[in-house]
Enzyme design. Sequence first.
Site, PDB file in Angstrom:
ATOM      1  N   HIS A   8     -58.389  -0.551  40.747  1.00 53.97           N
ATOM      2  CA  HIS A   8     -58.350  -0.339  42.202  1.00 53.97           C
ATOM      3  C   HIS A   8     -57.117  -0.989  42.832  1.00 53.97           C
ATOM      4  O   HIS A   8     -56.513  -1.895  42.271  1.00 53.97           O
ATOM      5  CB  HIS A   8     -59.615  -0.891  42.859  1.00 53.97           C
ATOM      6  CG  HIS A   8     -59.781  -2.371  42.711  1.00 53.97           C
ATOM      7  ND1 HIS A   8     -59.094  -3.287  43.490  1.00 53.97           N
ATOM      8  CD2 HIS A   8     -60.542  -3.099  41.872  1.00 53.97           C
ATOM      9  CE1 HIS A   8     -59.435  -4.507  43.140  1.00 53.97           C
ATOM     10  NE2 HIS A   8     -60.306  -4.431  42.142  1.00 53.97           N
ATOM     11  N   HIS A 142     -62.387  -1.805  37.903  1.00 51.16           N
ATOM     12  CA  HIS A 142     -61.876  -3.150  38.173  1.00 51.16           C
ATOM     13  C   HIS A 142     -61.196  -3.689  36.919  1.00 51.16           C
ATOM     14  O   HIS A 142     -61.457  -3.220  35.808  1.00 51.16           O
ATOM     15  CB  HIS A 142     -63.031  -4.044  38.597  1.00 51.16           C
ATOM     16  CG  HIS A 142     -63.854  -3.425  39.686  1.00 51.16           C
ATOM     17  ND1 HIS A 142     -63.596  -3.644  41.015  1.00 51.16           N
ATOM     18  CD2 HIS A 142     -64.899  -2.557  39.640  1.00 51.16           C
ATOM     19  CE1 HIS A 142     -64.452  -2.939  41.737  1.00 51.16           C
ATOM     20  NE2 HIS A 142     -65.250  -2.277  40.932  1.00 51.16           N
TER      21      HIS A 142
END
Length: 172
Positions: A8, A142
């Site tokens: 991200h 992530h």
Amino acid sequence: MKVYLVRHGETNENAAGIVQGWLDSPLNEKGVEQARFAADGFNENIEAIYSSDLQCASRTAREFVLKYGDVPYAEDSRLRERNFGKAAGTHRDEHDWEQFWSLSDTVTIEGAETLDDFTKRVKSFLGDLSKETYNKVLVVAHGGVLNRVEAILDPSHTHVPHKNASIIEIDI
């Protein structure tokens, strides 16, 4: 199947060195630009997009969804970062991350997810993904998830810090 793993874009917490885990942090302005830049520069013929359900990942994925509007999109909580328990919201320098990430069935941070449980969660997603008939998919998650995937596929893998909005390619 070829899988493109995207970390991200940046959050204010990333920039300040704050541990997030399952905190639902939004992208900051730089993170939104990183996500747009990553999507603009990505030109593979993907057939599906998956994302963590936390907003920093889903907001990053949105840029790819806008570009590839005709492909299926799904959010999956199994793609969340490792739950860091009481460390969430604290500065990363307050913790011994080397020890934390090396312990598989115990944790050194109260309320944190064990590495074994985190690995099982990511493996569960990968197992379901491998049953799909797609040839190329994009997964937005992530940094910890990207490293877990790499370690699951190659047990000799050592932790690599992935930059925000970076993309790596793997085969499963």
